[in-house]
Design a protein around this motif. Structure first.
Motif, PDB file in Angstrom:
ATOM      1  N   ALA A  45      41.345  37.281  58.413  1.00 14.40           N
ATOM      2  CA  ALA A  45      42.427  37.568  57.468  1.00 14.40           C
ATOM      3  C   ALA A  45      43.533  38.438  58.036  1.00 14.40           C
ATOM      4  CB  ALA A  45      41.857  38.230  56.211  1.00 14.40           C
ATOM      5  N   GLY A  46      43.204  39.356  58.944  1.00 11.40           N
ATOM      6  CA  GLY A  46      44.226  40.268  59.455  1.00 11.40           C
ATOM      7  C   GLY A  46      44.760  41.167  58.360  1.00 11.40           C
ATOM      8  N   ARG A  47      46.052  41.451  58.414  1.00 12.66           N
ATOM      9  CA  ARG A  47      46.695  42.286  57.390  1.00 12.66           C
ATOM     10  C   ARG A  47      46.766  41.504  56.088  1.00 12.66           C
ATOM     11  NH1 ARG A  47      50.990  43.369  54.620  1.00 12.66           N
ATOM     12  NH2 ARG A  47      52.290  41.643  55.282  1.00 12.66           N
ATOM     13  N   VAL A  48      46.344  42.146  55.011  1.00 13.57           N
ATOM     14  CA  VAL A  48      46.269  41.467  53.718  1.00 13.57           C
ATOM     15  C   VAL A  48      47.348  41.997  52.788  1.00 13.57           C
ATOM     16  CG1 VAL A  48      44.790  40.989  51.731  1.00 13.57           C
ATOM     17  CG2 VAL A  48      43.779  41.178  54.008  1.00 13.57           C
ATOM     18  N   PRO A  49      48.307  41.123  52.377  1.00 14.08           N
ATOM     19  CA  PRO A  49      49.335  41.568  51.430  1.00 14.08           C
ATOM     20  C   PRO A  49      48.756  41.683  50.023  1.00 14.08           C
ATOM     21  CG  PRO A  49      49.609  39.242  51.928  1.00 14.08           C
ATOM     22  CD  PRO A  49      48.465  39.740  52.773  1.00 14.08           C
ATOM     23  N   ARG A  50      48.842  42.850  49.449  1.00 13.75           N
ATOM     24  CA  ARG A  50      48.234  43.086  48.137  1.00 13.75           C
ATOM     25  C   ARG A  50      49.030  42.441  47.005  1.00 13.75           C
ATOM     26  NH1 ARG A  50      46.300  48.814  45.500  1.00 13.75           N
ATOM     27  NH2 ARG A  50      45.591  47.905  43.556  1.00 13.75           N
ATOM     28  N   GLY A  51      50.337  42.611  47.010  1.00 15.54           N
ATOM     29  CA  GLY A  51      51.172  42.034  45.952  1.00 15.54           C
ATOM     30  C   GLY A  51      51.237  42.923  44.726  1.00 15.54           C
ATOM     31  N   ARG A  52      51.777  42.368  43.654  1.00 15.54           N
ATOM     32  CA  ARG A  52      51.890  43.123  42.398  1.00 15.54           C
ATOM     33  C   ARG A  52      50.512  43.504  41.890  1.00 15.54           C
ATOM     34  NH1 ARG A  52      55.684  39.005  40.532  1.00 15.54           N
ATOM     35  NH2 ARG A  52      54.051  38.371  39.095  1.00 15.54           N
ATOM     36  N   ARG A  53      50.462  44.592  41.157  1.00 15.98           N
ATOM     37  CA  ARG A  53      49.179  45.142  40.721  1.00 15.98           C
ATOM     38  C   ARG A  53      48.801  44.727  39.302  1.00 15.98           C
ATOM     39  NH1 ARG A  53      50.841  49.992  44.130  1.00 15.98           N
ATOM     40  NH2 ARG A  53      49.483  49.684  45.917  1.00 15.98           N
ATOM     41  N   ASP A  54      49.134  43.540  38.907  1.00 20.32           N
ATOM     42  CA  ASP A  54      48.763  43.033  37.591  1.00 20.32           C
ATOM     43  C   ASP A  54      47.268  42.706  37.590  1.00 20.32           C
ATOM     44  OD1 ASP A  54      48.769  41.871  35.042  1.00 20.32           O
ATOM     45  OD2 ASP A  54      49.394  39.925  35.815  1.00 20.32           O
ATOM     46  N   VAL A  55      46.565  43.164  36.580  1.00 18.06           N
ATOM     47  CA  VAL A  55      45.132  42.882  36.459  1.00 18.06           C
ATOM     48  C   VAL A  55      44.861  41.942  35.294  1.00 18.06           C
ATOM     49  CG1 VAL A  55      42.867  43.900  36.008  1.00 18.06           C
ATOM     50  CG2 VAL A  55      44.465  45.060  37.544  1.00 18.06           C
ATOM     51  N   ALA A  56      45.479  42.194  34.162  1.00 19.15           N
ATOM     52  CA  ALA A  56      45.179  41.419  32.953  1.00 19.15           C
ATOM     53  C   ALA A  56      45.480  39.939  33.137  1.00 19.15           C
ATOM     54  CB  ALA A  56      45.956  41.973  31.764  1.00 19.15           C
ATOM     55  N   GLY A  57      46.640  39.605  33.690  1.00 21.60           N
ATOM     56  CA  GLY A  57      47.022  38.203  33.871  1.00 21.60           C
ATOM     57  C   GLY A  57      46.017  37.429  34.730  1.00 21.60           C
ATOM     58  N   PRO A  58      45.668  37.935  35.917  1.00 26.95           N
ATOM     59  CA  PRO A  58      44.697  37.229  36.740  1.00 26.95           C
ATOM     60  C   PRO A  58      43.304  37.124  36.104  1.00 26.95           C
ATOM     61  CG  PRO A  58      45.973  38.725  38.089  1.00 26.95           C
ATOM     62  CD  PRO A  58      46.338  39.011  36.663  1.00 26.95           C
ATOM     63  N   VAL A  59      42.885  38.170  35.387  1.00 26.54           N
ATOM     64  CA  VAL A  59      41.584  38.126  34.715  1.00 26.54           C
ATOM     65  C   VAL A  59      41.596  37.043  33.630  1.00 26.54           C
ATOM     66  CG1 VAL A  59      40.027  39.412  33.191  1.00 26.54           C
ATOM     67  CG2 VAL A  59      40.894  40.477  35.285  1.00 26.54           C
ATOM     68  N   LEU A  60      42.664  36.996  32.860  1.00 22.89           N
ATOM     69  CA  LEU A  60      42.787  35.954  31.831  1.00 22.89           C
ATOM     70  C   LEU A  60      42.870  34.562  32.452  1.00 22.89           C
ATOM     71  CD1 LEU A  60      45.209  37.695  29.309  1.00 22.89           C
ATOM     72  CD2 LEU A  60      42.772  37.185  28.989  1.00 22.89           C
ATOM     73  N   ALA A  61      43.549  34.446  33.585  1.00 23.56           N
ATOM     74  CA  ALA A  61      43.627  33.148  34.277  1.00 23.56           C
ATOM     75  C   ALA A  61      42.247  32.705  34.731  1.00 23.56           C
ATOM     76  CB  ALA A  61      44.578  33.238  35.467  1.00 23.56           C
ATOM     77  N   GLY A  62      41.437  33.639  35.238  1.00 18.29           N
ATOM     78  CA  GLY A  62      40.071  33.303  35.649  1.00 18.29           C
ATOM     79  C   GLY A  62      39.228  32.843  34.480  1.00 18.29           C
ATOM     80  N   ALA A  63      39.370  33.532  33.344  1.00 19.68           N
ATOM     81  CA  ALA A  63      38.622  33.143  32.147  1.00 19.68           C
ATOM     82  C   ALA A  63      39.096  31.790  31.629  1.00 19.68           C
ATOM     83  CB  ALA A  63      38.765  34.217  31.069  1.00 19.68           C
ATOM     84  N   GLY A  64      40.399  31.562  31.657  1.00 19.59           N
ATOM     85  CA  GLY A  64      40.938  30.280  31.212  1.00 19.59           C
ATOM     86  C   GLY A  64      40.497  29.134  32.105  1.00 19.59           C
ATOM     87  N   ALA A  65      40.502  29.372  33.421  1.00 23.64           N
ATOM     88  CA  ALA A  65      40.039  28.340  34.359  1.00 23.64           C
ATOM     89  C   ALA A  65      38.566  28.037  34.116  1.00 23.64           C
ATOM     90  CB  ALA A  65      40.261  28.799  35.797  1.00 23.64           C
ATOM     91  N   PHE A  66      37.780  29.074  33.864  1.00 18.40           N
ATOM     92  CA  PHE A  66      36.367  28.839  33.547  1.00 18.40           C
ATOM     93  C   PHE A  66      36.238  27.954  32.312  1.00 18.40           C
ATOM     94  CE2 PHE A  66      33.005  29.996  30.584  1.00 18.40           C
ATOM     95  CZ  PHE A  66      31.932  29.436  31.260  1.00 18.40           C
ATOM     96  N   GLY A  67      37.003  28.249  31.272  1.00 22.66           N
ATOM     97  CA  GLY A  67      36.949  27.445  30.054  1.00 22.66           C
ATOM     98  C   GLY A  67      37.244  25.982  30.323  1.00 22.66           C
ATOM     99  N   ALA A  68      38.263  25.723  31.145  1.00 22.60           N
ATOM    100  CA  ALA A  68      38.605  24.342  31.492  1.00 22.60           C
ATOM    101  C   ALA A  68      37.475  23.683  32.279  1.00 22.60           C
ATOM    102  CB  ALA A  68      39.901  24.316  32.288  1.00 22.60           C
ATOM    103  N   PHE A  69      36.897  24.414  33.231  1.00 21.69           N
ATOM    104  CA  PHE A  69      35.800  23.854  34.027  1.00 21.69           C
ATOM    105  C   PHE A  69      34.546  23.653  33.180  1.00 21.69           C
ATOM    106  CE2 PHE A  69      38.425  24.543  37.622  1.00 21.69           C
ATOM    107  CZ  PHE A  69      37.889  23.785  38.651  1.00 21.69           C
TER     108      PHE A  69
END
Length: 194
Positions: A45-69
């Motif tokens: 991986a080398g240097r890892v760009p962290r990006g914006r520190r949003d937590v809620a959006g990605p967590v909800l996206a993971g839950a939504g993807a699970f629902g679809a799967f």
């Protein structure tokens, strides 16, 4: 030169991934190989760009993807080739130690994100990193995992592009994986493995 090195890391990690899922569920070999896959992705991986520190959006996206799967899995149970493919992967959840399977799943998912949405994304862009992610997953010879890698790899690449780093796709991947591991084995009990 950097792209050639990344291609070598991708090939090595893919080979280890294929060997890990071909090994006996719950075996020492399975855990050593999956740990090696994660170590390969982290090392590449080398240097890892962290990006914006949003937590809620990605967590909800993971839950939504699970629902679809989960909805897709209800259909896939009725299609023999998909049922066998999914049950084959979930055999590791049914026959392994729950804490070690969970650790393996979550650490490997995080490692995939720092490599594929980190170094590979930087070198090959969204489409290239997603294509390499799907190609890497073909080493498992499991159509359900390849299909999941195409769908989720696309989502992860979009998140990487929008957020500017790997934190969003990493959080989504870990939440999605944890929910899949917690609920999918119930849909594919061991007696359906054959």
């Amino acid at each position: 030169m950097k792209k050639a090195l990344l291609a070598g890391v991708t090939a090595a990690g893919s080979g280890l991934l294929g060997a890990s899922l071909a090994s006996r569920s719950g075996s020492r070999r399975f855990h050593v190989l999956t740990a090696s896959v994660a170590a390969t992705w982290f090392a590449g991986a080398g240097r890892v760009p962290r990006g914006r520190r949003d937590v809620a959006g990605p967590v909800l996206a993971g839950a939504g993807a699970f629902g679809a799967f989960y909805g897709g899995a209800l259909v896939a149970r009725r299609i023999p080739v998909l049922r066998r493919a999914i049950a084959g992967v979930l055999g590791h959840a049914h026959h392994g130690s729950a804490p070690s399977v969970a650790a393996t799943t979550l650490v490997t998912g995080a490692a995939e994100e720092v490599f594929f949405r980190g170094a590979l994304y930087d070198a090959f862009g969204a489409r290239g990193s997603t294509a390499l992610y799907v190609l890497s997953t073909t080493a498992t010879r499991n159509p359900a995992l390849v299909l999941a890698s195409a769908v989720m790899g696309t989502l992860f690449a979009v998140q990487r592009g929008r957020s500017g780093g790997v934190q969003a796709p990493l959080l989504t991947h870990v939440v999605w994986s944890a929910l899949m591991l917690a609920f999918m084995p119930r849909l594919f009990p061991p007696e359906l493995d054959g």
